[in-house]
Write a protein that holds these residues in place. Structure first.
Motif, PDB file in Angstrom:
ATOM      1  N   ARG A 140      27.814 -36.679 -82.626  1.00  0.00           N
ATOM      2  CA  ARG A 140      27.913 -35.608 -83.674  1.00  0.00           C
ATOM      3  C   ARG A 140      26.501 -35.051 -83.480  1.00  0.00           C
ATOM      4  NH1 ARG A 140      32.221 -36.783 -83.585  1.00  0.00           N
ATOM      5  NH2 ARG A 140      33.486 -37.378 -85.391  1.00  0.00           N
ATOM      6  N   ILE A 141      26.260 -33.858 -83.628  1.00  0.00           N
ATOM      7  CA  ILE A 141      25.142 -33.104 -83.484  1.00  0.00           C
ATOM      8  C   ILE A 141      24.939 -31.806 -84.573  1.00  0.00           C
ATOM      9  CG2 ILE A 141      23.671 -31.833 -81.749  1.00  0.00           C
ATOM     10  CD1 ILE A 141      25.564 -32.911 -79.589  1.00  0.00           C
ATOM     11  N   ILE A 142      23.657 -32.033 -84.979  1.00  0.00           N
ATOM     12  CA  ILE A 142      23.249 -31.159 -86.169  1.00  0.00           C
ATOM     13  C   ILE A 142      22.142 -30.171 -85.673  1.00  0.00           C
ATOM     14  CG2 ILE A 142      22.817 -30.752 -88.524  1.00  0.00           C
ATOM     15  CD1 ILE A 142      24.108 -33.597 -89.302  1.00  0.00           C
ATOM     16  N   ILE A 143      22.454 -28.888 -85.828  1.00  0.00           N
ATOM     17  CA  ILE A 143      21.501 -28.235 -85.514  1.00  0.00           C
ATOM     18  C   ILE A 143      20.726 -27.430 -86.550  1.00  0.00           C
ATOM     19  CG2 ILE A 143      20.576 -25.914 -84.112  1.00  0.00           C
ATOM     20  CD1 ILE A 143      22.671 -26.739 -82.019  1.00  0.00           C
ATOM     21  N   THR A 144      19.699 -27.152 -86.958  1.00  0.00           N
ATOM     22  CA  THR A 144      19.263 -26.502 -88.217  1.00  0.00           C
ATOM     23  C   THR A 144      18.507 -25.270 -87.579  1.00  0.00           C
ATOM     24  OG1 THR A 144      17.040 -27.688 -88.153  1.00  0.00           O
ATOM     25  CG2 THR A 144      19.061 -28.537 -89.414  1.00  0.00           C
ATOM     26  N   THR A 145      18.305 -24.037 -88.002  1.00  0.00           N
ATOM     27  CA  THR A 145      17.909 -22.727 -87.668  1.00  0.00           C
ATOM     28  C   THR A 145      17.919 -21.572 -88.949  1.00  0.00           C
ATOM     29  OG1 THR A 145      17.980 -20.962 -86.232  1.00  0.00           O
ATOM     30  CG2 THR A 145      20.227 -22.158 -86.601  1.00  0.00           C
ATOM     31  N   ARG A 146      17.089 -20.682 -88.603  1.00  0.00           N
ATOM     32  CA  ARG A 146      17.034 -19.607 -89.718  1.00  0.00           C
ATOM     33  C   ARG A 146      18.049 -18.706 -89.031  1.00  0.00           C
ATOM     34  NH1 ARG A 146      10.586 -18.539 -89.480  1.00  0.00           N
ATOM     35  NH2 ARG A 146       9.795 -20.794 -89.878  1.00  0.00           N
ATOM     36  N   ASP A 147      18.418 -18.696 -87.910  1.00  0.00           N
ATOM     37  CA  ASP A 147      19.325 -17.794 -87.265  1.00  0.00           C
ATOM     38  C   ASP A 147      20.757 -18.202 -87.056  1.00  0.00           C
ATOM     39  OD1 ASP A 147      20.399 -15.828 -85.748  1.00  0.00           O
ATOM     40  OD2 ASP A 147      18.982 -15.689 -84.083  1.00  0.00           O
ATOM     41  N   LYS A 148      21.833 -17.414 -88.019  1.00  0.00           N
ATOM     42  CA  LYS A 148      23.006 -17.709 -88.051  1.00  0.00           C
ATOM     43  C   LYS A 148      23.628 -17.265 -86.949  1.00  0.00           C
ATOM     44  CE  LYS A 148      27.310 -16.679 -90.861  1.00  0.00           C
ATOM     45  NZ  LYS A 148      28.022 -15.830 -91.887  1.00  0.00           N
ATOM     46  N   HIS A 149      23.335 -16.059 -86.267  1.00  0.00           N
ATOM     47  CA  HIS A 149      23.721 -15.554 -85.202  1.00  0.00           C
ATOM     48  C   HIS A 149      23.798 -16.325 -83.975  1.00  0.00           C
ATOM     49  CE1 HIS A 149      25.273 -12.350 -82.317  1.00  0.00           C
ATOM     50  NE2 HIS A 149      24.179 -12.423 -81.790  1.00  0.00           N
ATOM     51  N   PHE A 150      22.722 -17.085 -83.775  1.00  0.00           N
ATOM     52  CA  PHE A 150      22.531 -17.984 -82.599  1.00  0.00           C
ATOM     53  C   PHE A 150      23.589 -18.945 -82.703  1.00  0.00           C
ATOM     54  CE2 PHE A 150      20.975 -22.340 -81.916  1.00  0.00           C
ATOM     55  CZ  PHE A 150      20.765 -22.141 -80.638  1.00  0.00           C
ATOM     56  N   LEU A 151      23.736 -19.578 -83.895  1.00  0.00           N
ATOM     57  CA  LEU A 151      24.892 -20.587 -83.901  1.00  0.00           C
ATOM     58  C   LEU A 151      26.319 -19.991 -83.578  1.00  0.00           C
ATOM     59  CD1 LEU A 151      23.657 -22.322 -87.395  1.00  0.00           C
ATOM     60  CD2 LEU A 151      23.475 -23.088 -84.937  1.00  0.00           C
ATOM     61  N   GLU A 152      26.546 -18.894 -84.257  1.00  0.00           N
ATOM     62  CA  GLU A 152      27.674 -18.023 -83.872  1.00  0.00           C
ATOM     63  C   GLU A 152      27.900 -17.943 -82.380  1.00  0.00           C
ATOM     64  OE1 GLU A 152      28.694 -15.688 -87.909  1.00  0.00           O
ATOM     65  OE2 GLU A 152      27.265 -15.153 -86.353  1.00  0.00           O
ATOM     66  N   VAL A 153      27.101 -17.509 -81.714  1.00  0.00           N
ATOM     67  CA  VAL A 153      27.037 -17.283 -80.161  1.00  0.00           C
ATOM     68  C   VAL A 153      27.115 -18.491 -79.701  1.00  0.00           C
ATOM     69  CG1 VAL A 153      25.972 -16.394 -78.105  1.00  0.00           C
ATOM     70  CG2 VAL A 153      25.813 -15.069 -80.396  1.00  0.00           C
ATOM     71  N   TYR A 154      26.368 -19.667 -79.824  1.00  0.00           N
ATOM     72  CA  TYR A 154      26.340 -20.859 -79.304  1.00  0.00           C
ATOM     73  C   TYR A 154      27.914 -21.463 -79.426  1.00  0.00           C
ATOM     74  CZ  TYR A 154      24.926 -25.230 -77.234  1.00  0.00           C
ATOM     75  OH  TYR A 154      24.805 -26.447 -76.413  1.00  0.00           O
ATOM     76  N   GLY A 155      28.408 -21.266 -80.476  1.00  0.00           N
ATOM     77  CA  GLY A 155      29.805 -21.967 -80.654  1.00  0.00           C
ATOM     78  C   GLY A 155      29.853 -23.020 -81.308  1.00  0.00           C
ATOM     79  N   VAL A 156      29.337 -23.312 -82.458  1.00  0.00           N
ATOM     80  CA  VAL A 156      29.229 -24.595 -83.153  1.00  0.00           C
ATOM     81  C   VAL A 156      30.611 -24.707 -83.836  1.00  0.00           C
ATOM     82  CG1 VAL A 156      27.058 -24.822 -83.564  1.00  0.00           C
ATOM     83  CG2 VAL A 156      28.435 -23.499 -85.158  1.00  0.00           C
ATOM     84  N   ASP A 157      31.013 -26.188 -84.071  1.00  0.00           N
ATOM     85  CA  ASP A 157      32.507 -26.190 -84.580  1.00  0.00           C
ATOM     86  C   ASP A 157      32.234 -26.277 -86.303  1.00  0.00           C
ATOM     87  OD1 ASP A 157      33.454 -27.430 -82.319  1.00  0.00           O
ATOM     88  OD2 ASP A 157      32.166 -29.093 -82.433  1.00  0.00           O
ATOM     89  N   GLY A 158      31.081 -26.141 -86.783  1.00  0.00           N
ATOM     90  CA  GLY A 158      31.031 -25.616 -88.314  1.00  0.00           C
ATOM     91  C   GLY A 158      30.015 -24.998 -88.521  1.00  0.00           C
ATOM     92  N   LEU A 159      29.884 -24.304 -89.601  1.00  0.00           N
ATOM     93  CA  LEU A 159      28.690 -23.545 -90.276  1.00  0.00           C
ATOM     94  C   LEU A 159      28.428 -24.141 -91.623  1.00  0.00           C
ATOM     95  CD1 LEU A 159      28.637 -20.028 -88.778  1.00  0.00           C
ATOM     96  CD2 LEU A 159      26.945 -21.692 -88.253  1.00  0.00           C
ATOM     97  N   TYR A 160      27.021 -24.346 -91.906  1.00  0.00           N
ATOM     98  CA  TYR A 160      26.761 -24.678 -93.305  1.00  0.00           C
ATOM     99  C   TYR A 160      25.576 -23.732 -93.722  1.00  0.00           C
ATOM    100  CZ  TYR A 160      26.007 -26.802 -97.845  1.00  0.00           C
ATOM    101  OH  TYR A 160      25.656 -27.243 -99.216  1.00  0.00           O
ATOM    102  N   GLU A 161      25.803 -22.889 -94.863  1.00  0.00           N
ATOM    103  CA  GLU A 161      24.306 -22.174 -95.228  1.00  0.00           C
ATOM    104  C   GLU A 161      23.712 -23.031 -96.324  1.00  0.00           C
ATOM    105  OE1 GLU A 161      23.116 -17.715 -97.082  1.00  0.00           O
ATOM    106  OE2 GLU A 161      25.175 -18.204 -96.976  1.00  0.00           O
ATOM    107  N   VAL A 162      22.475 -23.152 -96.296  1.00  0.00           N
ATOM    108  CA  VAL A 162      21.808 -23.772 -97.299  1.00  0.00           C
ATOM    109  C   VAL A 162      21.035 -22.571 -98.186  1.00  0.00           C
ATOM    110  CG1 VAL A 162      19.703 -25.270 -98.137  1.00  0.00           C
ATOM    111  CG2 VAL A 162      20.937 -25.717 -96.015  1.00  0.00           C
ATOM    112  N   LYS A 163      21.590 -22.570 -99.501  1.00  0.00           N
ATOM    113  CA  LYS A 163      21.308 -21.572-100.197  1.00  0.00           C
ATOM    114  C   LYS A 163      20.134 -21.962-101.513  1.00  0.00           C
ATOM    115  CE  LYS A 163      25.998 -19.520-100.238  1.00  0.00           C
ATOM    116  NZ  LYS A 163      27.009 -19.021-101.096  1.00  0.00           N
TER     117      LYS A 163
END
Length: 213
Positions: A140-163
């Motif tokens: 299980r790996i969790i990545i945190t970033t300001r860049d949603k596009h980076f996560l989409e390009v890298y191909g993560v299994d799931g996305l979560y936005e902190v609002k």
């Protein structure tokens, strides 16, 4: 009282398989619970239960496959704090767990492979298994970033936005940090309202500004 509580606990029943394997699983579970490295987080947090539930569902804890999820949001929104809460919640379910910060410089496969080997070295010491690519050696790996596009390009299994926090949550968090109470002091009501409006629901901003009161 303690004996009464212990008496009410259910045990582990061996219905299928070998007893020694069950004993090993019990011993490993106890070891993980006792020696898991819990991360420090603030005593007073808001909106964590619902967020924790949503992220845990993305992790698919019931699966044995590798799962990589991304948590994204603006700076100061609470990504790191939320990740620490998730870590503390699930770490004892794994044989090994580690929390790495400031890894944004690892941007290509070679650097990621080096980082992964460093991660395993921190966990296992010198007993590092052979790894030939970045898709092996983790669960299980969790990545945190300001860049949603980076996560989409890298191909993560799931996305979560902190609002940002809702207004009532903002008030609750600010009052706790500033006054250690549910309501602001009478002399600070007007100033508190101005700070709440300025912070716009960002936890870090609320914490920093409240420290000046």
């Amino acid at each position: 009282m303690a004996l009464t509580e212990v008496h009410g606990l259910s045990g582990w029943h061996v219905q299928h398989g070998y007893e020694y394997k069950i004993i090993h699983e019990i011993a490993q579970h106890i070891f993980n619970v006792l020696y898991s490295k819990r991360l420090h987080i603030d005593d007073h947090l808001v909106r964590m239960d619902s967020r924790l539930k949503e992220i845990t569902s993305l992790l698919h804890m019931e699966s044995n496959d590798v799962c990589l999820i991304g948590i994204w949001g603006m700076a100061g929104i609470g990504k790191t704090t939320l990740t620490k809460v998730v870590y503390n919640q699930v770490a004892d379910q794994f044989e090994h767990a580690i929390f790495l910060s400031s890894v944004s410089k690892a941007q290509d496969d070679h650097q990621l492979l080096h980082l992964q080997k460093q991660l395993l070295a921190d966990i296992l010491g010198e007993n590092i298994p052979h790894i030939s690519n970045i898709d092996r050696g983790s669960s299980r790996i969790i990545i945190t970033t300001r860049d949603k596009h980076f996560l989409e390009v890298y191909g993560v299994d799931g996305l979560y936005e902190v609002k940002s926090l809702e207004y009532e949550e903002t008030v609750q968090l600010f009052n706790w940090h500033a006054f250690k109470a549910n309501h602001p002091e009478e002399n600070f009501k007007n100033l508190s309202e101005r700070i709440l409006a300025y912070a716009e629901g960002f936890p870090l901003a609320l914490k920093v500004l409240s420290s000046f009161l």
